[in-house]
Design a protein around this motif. Structure first.
Motif, short mmCIF file in Angstrom:
data_model
loop_
_atom_site.label_atom_id
_atom_site.label_comp_id
_atom_site.label_asym_id
_atom_site.label_seq_id
_atom_site.Cartn_x
_atom_site.Cartn_y
_atom_site.Cartn_z
N ARG A 43 2.56 47.24 37.72
CA ARG A 43 3.29 45.96 37.74
C ARG A 43 2.32 44.78 37.61
N ARG A 44 1.29 44.76 38.43
CA ARG A 44 0.35 43.63 38.42
C ARG A 44 -0.38 43.52 37.08
N SER A 45 -0.74 44.64 36.50
CA SER A 45 -1.46 44.61 35.22
C SER A 45 -0.60 44.05 34.11
N PHE A 46 0.64 44.51 34.04
CA PHE A 46 1.53 44.01 32.99
C PHE A 46 1.89 42.55 33.22
N GLN A 47 2.07 42.16 34.47
CA GLN A 47 2.33 40.75 34.76
C GLN A 47 1.16 39.88 34.29
N ALA A 48 -0.06 40.33 34.58
CA ALA A 48 -1.25 39.56 34.17
C ALA A 48 -1.37 39.50 32.65
N ALA A 49 -1.11 40.61 31.98
CA ALA A 49 -1.22 40.64 30.51
C ALA A 49 -0.19 39.72 29.87
N PHE A 50 1.05 39.81 30.32
CA PHE A 50 2.10 38.96 29.74
C PHE A 50 1.87 37.49 30.07
N LYS A 51 1.36 37.20 31.25
CA LYS A 51 1.05 35.81 31.62
C LYS A 51 -0.02 35.27 30.67
N ALA A 52 -1.04 36.07 30.41
CA ALA A 52 -2.12 35.63 29.52
C ALA A 52 -1.57 35.34 28.12
N VAL A 53 -0.71 36.19 27.62
CA VAL A 53 -0.13 35.97 26.29
C VAL A 53 0.77 34.74 26.31
N ASN A 54 1.63 34.64 27.33
CA ASN A 54 2.57 33.52 27.39
C ASN A 54 1.87 32.18 27.61
N ASP A 55 0.75 32.18 28.33
CA ASP A 55 0.03 30.93 28.61
C ASP A 55 -0.95 30.53 27.51
N CYS A 56 -1.18 31.40 26.56
CA CYS A 56 -2.15 31.14 25.50
C CYS A 56 -1.59 30.13 24.52
N LYS A 57 -2.22 28.97 24.46
CA LYS A 57 -1.75 27.89 23.58
C LYS A 57 -1.98 28.20 22.10
N LYS A 58 -3.03 28.99 21.81
CA LYS A 58 -3.34 29.33 20.42
C LYS A 58 -2.58 30.57 19.95
N CYS A 59 -1.79 31.17 20.84
CA CYS A 59 -1.16 32.46 20.54
C CYS A 59 0.33 32.33 20.24
N ASN A 60 0.79 31.17 19.83
CA ASN A 60 2.23 30.98 19.67
C ASN A 60 2.84 31.83 18.56
N LYS A 61 2.04 32.43 17.73
CA LYS A 61 2.58 33.28 16.68
C LYS A 61 2.49 34.76 17.02
N ILE A 62 2.05 35.09 18.20
CA ILE A 62 1.96 36.49 18.62
C ILE A 62 3.34 36.96 19.07
N VAL A 63 3.74 38.10 18.53
CA VAL A 63 4.97 38.76 18.96
C VAL A 63 4.52 39.99 19.75
N THR A 64 4.99 40.10 20.97
CA THR A 64 4.54 41.19 21.83
C THR A 64 5.69 42.13 22.14
N PHE A 65 5.47 43.41 21.89
CA PHE A 65 6.43 44.45 22.24
C PHE A 65 5.78 45.33 23.30
N LEU A 66 6.57 45.88 24.15
CA LEU A 66 6.07 46.85 25.11
C LEU A 66 6.80 48.16 24.89
N ARG A 67 6.04 49.22 24.68
CA ARG A 67 6.60 50.57 24.63
C ARG A 67 6.58 51.10 26.04
N THR A 68 7.71 51.61 26.51
CA THR A 68 7.77 52.07 27.89
C THR A 68 6.99 53.36 28.09
N PHE A 69 6.91 53.73 29.34
CA PHE A 69 6.11 54.87 29.80
C PHE A 69 6.35 56.11 28.96
N SER A 70 5.27 56.68 28.52
CA SER A 70 5.29 57.90 27.73
C SER A 70 4.91 59.07 28.64
N PRO A 71 5.87 59.89 29.03
CA PRO A 71 5.59 60.92 30.03
C PRO A 71 4.72 62.05 29.52
#
Length: 178
Positions: A43-71
């Motif tokens: 949880r904390r890792s994904f929160q930090a990663a998404f926060k970094a992407v969302n807060d990045c001013k130069k990254c407004n053209k980044i589209v981020t997908f998350l693939r869920t857990f691969s068992p």
């Protein structure tokens, strides 16, 4: 565009830091350190990663997908304790063990991704049926002879499905963005 996951790394010893200080660990059994389950680290890792992407001013053209857990599909042990993944057919949906921690990890990822406004490519449930999609003992790793690889998806089918889902998600995103 990025598609990310790496959840199996959270299922080993990990130390959790905040402000440069150890606040806990996963599977470390160390004295005077709070033990957490892998779900918190995930949880904390994904929160930090998404926060970094969302807060990045130069990254407004980044589209981020998350693939869920691969068992993984180890049966009768883990990768280093005799576990195997030698099934040759998918299992039926009614055979899926829904008490596995995979569901918890998937749910954490979906929740955090949606909270961050990210798209989710949910593969967990369908991959829980694909015990046949791993190379088993015959994966040819010269450093780890005799171990099963029930984590990586090297057989035709499962990863092809992921690619199809990603392609459809990209197409849908482009239609919405246009």
């Amino acid at each position: 565009m990025q598609m990310t996951t790496g959840e199996h790394w959270y299922l080993r010893v990990n130390y959790l830091y905040e402000g440069g200080n150890v606040v806990g660990c996963v599977y470390c059994n160390a004295p005077n350190i709070t033990a957490f389950g892998p779900g918190l680290a995930l949880r904390r890792s994904f929160q930090a990663a998404f926060k970094a992407v969302n807060d990045c001013k130069k990254c407004n053209k980044i589209v981020t997908f998350l693939r869920t857990f691969s068992p993984s599909h180890f049966e009768h042990g883990e990768w280093n304790t005799g576990g195997k993944c030698n099934r040759t057919r998918p299992i039926r949906p009614d055979e899926v063990d829904r008490a596995r921690p995979d569901w918890e990890y998937r749910n954490i990822q979906v929740e955090v991704a949606r909270d961050a406004g990210k798209e989710v490519i949910d593969v967990t449930e369908m991959m829980l049926t694909r015990f046949d999609g791993h190379p088993g003992l015959f994966w040819g790793n010269k450093w780890m002879k005799g171990y099963s690889d029930c984590t990586h998806w090297c057989m035709p089918g499962p990863v092809d499905t992921w690619n199809e889902l990603l392609l459809e998600t990209i197409k849908r995103h482009n239609r919405i963005s246009s």
